[in-house]
Design an enzyme around this catalytic site. Structure first.
Site, PDB file in Angstrom:
ATOM      1  N   HIS A 459       0.829  -1.207   0.000  1.00  0.00           N
ATOM      2  CA  HIS A 459       0.000   0.000   0.000  1.00  0.00           C
ATOM      3  C   HIS A 459       0.865   1.259   0.000  1.00  0.00           C
ATOM      4  CE1 HIS A 459      -3.506   2.520   1.276  1.00  0.00           C
ATOM      5  NE2 HIS A 459      -2.539   3.230   1.830  1.00  0.00           N
ATOM      6  N   GLU A 460       1.799   1.338   0.908  1.00  0.00           N
ATOM      7  CA  GLU A 460       2.623   2.547   1.001  1.00  0.00           C
ATOM      8  C   GLU A 460       3.465   2.735  -0.254  1.00  0.00           C
ATOM      9  OE1 GLU A 460       2.164   4.849   3.118  1.00  0.00           O
ATOM     10  OE2 GLU A 460       0.733   3.654   4.272  1.00  0.00           O
ATOM     11  N   HIS A 463       1.688   4.775  -2.773  1.00  0.00           N
ATOM     12  CA  HIS A 463       1.883   6.217  -2.591  1.00  0.00           C
ATOM     13  C   HIS A 463       3.221   6.651  -3.199  1.00  0.00           C
ATOM     14  CE1 HIS A 463      -1.556   7.086  -0.092  1.00  0.00           C
ATOM     15  NE2 HIS A 463      -1.200   6.233   0.846  1.00  0.00           N
ATOM     16  N   HIS A 466       2.993   7.035  -6.847  1.00  0.00           N
ATOM     17  CA  HIS A 466       2.245   8.249  -7.175  1.00  0.00           C
ATOM     18  C   HIS A 466       3.182   9.462  -7.173  1.00  0.00           C
ATOM     19  CE1 HIS A 466      -1.910  10.377  -6.463  1.00  0.00           C
ATOM     20  NE2 HIS A 466      -1.418  10.607  -7.664  1.00  0.00           N
TER      21      HIS A 466
END
Length: 669
Positions: A459-460, A463, A466
């Site tokens: 998940h991290e 980021h 992104h």
């Protein structure tokens, strides 16, 4: 030039020169940064030429470089390596930084120039930037009269001080509340590695011969899944849920209540009925009412599912289920129904393999990225690692840093930060970091992750992608600088590759034998994905609706009893189900009282609508392919906030998102 913040770094990608940075560099750099920035603003305001895009908007984008450099490094340190010296500095710097922001956005002369910049002849990104500045000034209070602005400044300063106090108290109370036990027998059920980590943590904390279970930020603690000693489970759960609630010098409840009251007053000054209305005014959600409608529709079904799950748990336990029993018996039922024992899978999830052969492997297959660890580049702590990221054509994309282990100076939870933001205007590439809180094993032992920790790691990194993929001109729009209820979407999508056949086969291998995780076990994990969604959705909605309740209070309201306020908020939402407490209670709800998620914790499930629909697209379009990855990158990940995020989604998906995939995923159909 002995202060390393006063000039751009000469290291690759302008990585901050951490080996040169000392604590006594921060305050002088902030003071220089404040002064330089205000001088640059004065130059913009006093210009004789009529305001235009170049002399006003571009000038604003270029201004404040020294301040930006020091702030990005300092505020990462205040979260990930918050030493007493850093905490003392933050107490001084935070209110000054808030006041400085007010000096910029409450400057009427500057607002007048910004508001007169014409968008005629500008490209779409530039025109969007002009409107973004106008809206930002208005939301900050630039149109208020002098008396209202004076009060607004005072409110912002006090809120900054209170937020810093909340964060520092919570860190201390989380460390203080770690569960210390005398014998290994009290930790029966934990793996030998976990018990070794607990012994090492106790030794480090000055308790040789004992065992210390450190706390992670959410209510649920990983050890509750396997601890067989019910008393130990109860003690660990109560240590978690009582953080910040006791008046022992670390209490946070009065701070939280005061912050909610001040935020309500500030919202009224700005013309809003509540802080929740103000905070959601510039999000992708069309209205606060729309948010409440969505959450309100999900809550009854979630609690119904949780109650149905509890029936099965009580049958397995043979006694009523308390909150500290839930995770333990949920795993028992999962194992019985689906033949999946999550605890036993840790031997297949070794950190190095998860990173190199899982996360990086998936990024290579999707986007063509390669990762080279740069041992010659230094982080802010010896445990921080640095990788150079290169694009498919071999050109440098940026740097990725990883700080994976828990320590007393690190806040709980997991997050991504930027040290350098991508911007074509400034000629910079992204330098980003992931922070996690994995217990560090004894020296020489492998770092074995729980399945939840694998999810968090993927998940991290979503980021991080992104940020790394950002391809915008102006730093205001860079990377993850998107609405709060959109920012979680790309990171949630990246979780889909955890059990993707090609990916899991590459990284999920026994740390001793190298044997892959059996395919039938992966199938069972996939079949079991909806098990526990009643619990997961209920605990999440409890936190999201508690957040909105705190930020729905009107100006002038006084919260005398925060504990009773929390109880009533959960009861009103239909989520007062004691076996499933909210993911965060008020006392340790760092997201909303010491983070950027006030009135925005709903964002996780709001953006999950986009995520679930995107996962369906990947599955129907061939999955893990360069063509799919490049489409997702080009149309969405690279765009930052340079176009409307929902338009970016439409450009990627070809239509608006549908909610049905989310409802199916969470068992809410």
């Amino acid at each position: 030039m002995s202060n390393p913040f006063l000039a751009p770094s000469t290291l690759p990608y302008q990585l901050p020169p951490f080996g040169m940075i000392q604590d006594d560099h921060y305050l002088p750099a902030f003071e220089t940064g404040f002064a330089e920035h205000l001088a640059e603003i004065d130059t913009i305001v006093s210009a004789q030429e009529p305001a235009d895009f170049e002399n006003t908007i571009v000038a604003l984008e270029r201004a404040g470089e020294t301040l930006r450099r020091v702030a990005l490094v300092f505020y990462n340190s205040s979260s990930s390596h918050s030493t007493p010296a850093i905490q003392e500095l933050e107490t001084e710097v935070a209110p000054r930084y808030a006041a400085h922001q007010d000096n910029i956005f409450l400057n009427r002369g500057l607002f007048e120039r910004v508001n007169t910049v014409s968008t005629d002849g500008l490209d779409a990104e530039a025109a969007r930037l002009v409107q973004e500045y106008v809206d930002r000034f208005i939301r900050a209070g630039a149109q208020l009269d002098d008396a209202a602005q004076d009060r607004l400044r005072a409110l912002n300063t006090e809120l900054s001080q209170l937020s810093t106090d909340f964060q520092q108290r919570l860190l201390k109370d989380t460390n203080r509340s770690a569960l210390l036990v005398d014998t290994a027998e009290e930790l029966a059920g934990l793996s030998a590695d976990d018990i070794g980590s607990a012994a090492a943590a106790a030794e480090s904390a000055g308790h040789p011969g004992k065992y210390l279970l450190t706390l992670i930020l959410p209510t649920a603690q990983p050890a509750l899944e396997t601890l067989t000693n019910r008393t130990t489970r109860q003690r660990l759960h109560e240590a978690s849920v009582n953080r910040g609630f006791t008046d022992n010098g670390y209490g946070t409840l009065t701070i939280a209540a005061r912050m909610a009251e001040l935020r309500a007053e500030r919202a009224a000054l700005l013309g809003f009925d509540s802080h929740a209305a103000a905070a959601t005014d510039d999000q992708t959600a069309p209205s606060l009412d729309a948010i409440h409608r969505m959450l309100g529709q999900l809550a009854p079904a979630a609690v119904r599912n949780a109650r149905e799950e509890m029936v099965e748990l009580e049958a397995a336990a043979g006694h009523p289920i308390e909150a500290w029993d839930w995770a333990y018996y949920s795993e028992k039922v999962r194992a019985a129904k689906f033949d999946v024992d999550l605890a036993s899978l840790r031997q297949y999830f070794e950190l190095e393999r998860v990173l190199e052969d899982g996360i990086f492997f998936a990024a290579n297959r999707l986007y063509g990225l390669t990762f080279t660890e740069r041992d010659d580049l230094e982080g802010y702590h010896p445990e921080v690692r640095v990788w150079e990221v290169k694009d498919a054509d071999g050109t440098g994309l940026g740097l990725f840093l990883g700080d994976y282990y828990t320590r007393d100076t690190k806040n709980g939870g997991a997050w991504m930060n930027s040290f350098v933001e991508q911007s074509a205007l400034n000629g910079t590439h992204a330098v980003v970091i992931n922070n996690l809180n994995i217990p560090k094993p004894p020296a020489g032992e492998p770092t074995l992750l729980t399945f939840d920790q694998v999810v968090t790691t993927f998940h991290e990194f979503g980021h991080a992608l992104h940020g790394l993929f950002s391809s915008v001109t102006y730093p205001t729009f860079s990377g993850t600088s998107v609405p709060r209820d959109f920012v979680e979407y790309p990171s949630q999508v990246n979780e889909m590759w955890i059990l993707w056949p090609e990916v899991v086969a590459n990284y999920a291998k026994h740390y001793q034998t190298g044997e892959p995780l059996p395919a039938e076990t992966v199938d069972k994990l996939l079949a079991a994905q909806t098990w526990g969604e009643g619990f997961a959705t209920t605990e999440y909605l409890g936190a999201a609706l508690l957040d909105l309740a705190w930020h729905a209070i009107p100006a002038g309201a006084t919260i005398e009893d925060p504990v009773e306020f929390e109880r009533e908020a959960l009861a009103t939402a239909g989520l007062d189900f004691s076996p499933v407490p909210p993911r965060y209670r008020t006392g340790y709800f760092k997201h909303i009282f010491a983070g950027g998620y006030s009135a925005a914790y709903y964002a996780y499930i709001w953006s999950e609508v986009l995520d679930a629909d995107t996962v369906e697209w990947f599955k129907s379009s061939g999955g893990l392919t360069r063509e799919n990855g490049d489409h997702f990158r080009t149309e969405l990940l690279s765009r930052g906030n340079s176009i409307d995020p929902l338009q970016a989604f439409r450009n990627f998906r070809g239509r608006d998102a549908m909610i049905e995939p989310l409802l199916t995923r969470r068992g809410l159909v």
